[in-house]
Design a protein around this motif. Structure first.
Motif, PDB file in Angstrom:
ATOM      1  N   PHE A   1     -17.390 -11.903 -96.007  1.00 14.22           N
ATOM      2  CA  PHE A   1     -16.449 -11.300 -96.839  1.00 14.22           C
ATOM      3  C   PHE A   1     -16.207 -12.165 -97.964  1.00 14.22           C
ATOM      4  O   PHE A   1     -16.029 -11.703 -98.935  1.00 14.22           O
TER       5      PHE A   1
ATOM      6  N   ALA B   1     -16.395 -11.921-101.989  1.00 17.81           N
ATOM      7  CA  ALA B   1     -15.135 -11.816-102.572  1.00 17.81           C
ATOM      8  C   ALA B   1     -15.027 -12.838-103.535  1.00 17.81           C
ATOM      9  O   ALA B   1     -14.490 -12.839-104.728  1.00 17.81           O
TER      10      ALA B   1
ATOM     11  N   SER C   1      -7.907 -11.579-102.690  1.00 16.93           N
ATOM     12  CA  SER C   1      -8.851 -11.680-101.762  1.00 16.93           C
ATOM     13  C   SER C   1      -8.414 -11.269-100.519  1.00 16.93           C
ATOM     14  O   SER C   1      -9.104 -10.637 -99.447  1.00 16.93           O
TER      15      SER C   1
ATOM     16  N   CYS D   1      -7.188  -7.792-100.057  1.00 19.29           N
ATOM     17  CA  CYS D   1      -8.664  -6.856 -99.747  1.00 19.29           C
ATOM     18  C   CYS D   1      -9.043  -7.261 -98.139  1.00 19.29           C
ATOM     19  O   CYS D   1      -9.426  -6.285 -97.767  1.00 19.29           O
TER      20      CYS D   1
END
Length: 176
Positions: A90, A94, A150, A153
């Motif tokens: 991730f 990101a 981030s 998210c």
């Protein structure tokens, strides 16, 4: 842990990981010695009167007595490794300008897992993001705004499957 770490502005990343691993090993080792020691039986009896502690101790002892404890250990290890891989993947997506190592991902998993134990608002909104923003800004040198975006998210991506499945189950049971 994060609050304690925030007090040290010049904490080196390797020092943070070392401290986290030492604390984890000390807690697990201490718990094992404590549970295995027969001299502490009176304290153990008192702790067993507390529902949450009693439940944790009972589950720990039942796990130690199970014949499939190796499989349980391997399954747990796989879940942790998968979590670290997801965290790394991730943040590599990101934050493409930042090199996110496996050690960074493992540290983030450790800190975010600890942060979930802190009482907070429903969904742990705020504490989880604060831990991620702290680590990403201090150790990966990312701007605070980008780190917060981030972190939000990440929280949304990790919560969405749970919310979606819960919604499906509720709707399925509502129309029975």
């Amino acid at each position: 842990t994060c609050v304690i770490i925030m007090g040290f502005e010049a904490v080196h990343k390797d020092s943070l990981v070392t401290v986290a691993l030492l604390v984890t090993c000390a807690l697990l080792g201490g718990a094992t010695v404590f549970v295995a020691s027969r001299q502490e039986w009176r304290i153990m009896q008192w702790l067993m009167k507390l529902p949450i502690i009693s439940s944790l101790i009972t589950q720990f002892l039942e796990t130690l007595l199970r014949p499939n404890k190796i499989q349980i250990f391997l399954a747990t290890l796989m879940v942790w490794l998968l979590s670290i891989a997801i965290m790394r993947g991730f943040f590599m997506l990101a934050l493409p300008a930042v090199s996110v190592s496996w050690l960074d991902a493992a540290t983030l998993i450790f800190l975010t897992t600890l942060s979930l134990g802190i009482p907070s608002s429903p969904g742990a909104v705020g504490v989880l993001e604060a831990v991620i923003v702290f680590y990403v800004t201090k150790f990966l040198q990312v701007d605070a705004e980008v780190a917060l975006a981030s972190a939000l998210c990440f929280h949304l991506c990790m919560s969405s499957p749970h919310l979606l499945l819960t919604g499906i189950i509720v709707l399925k049971n509502a129309y029975r």
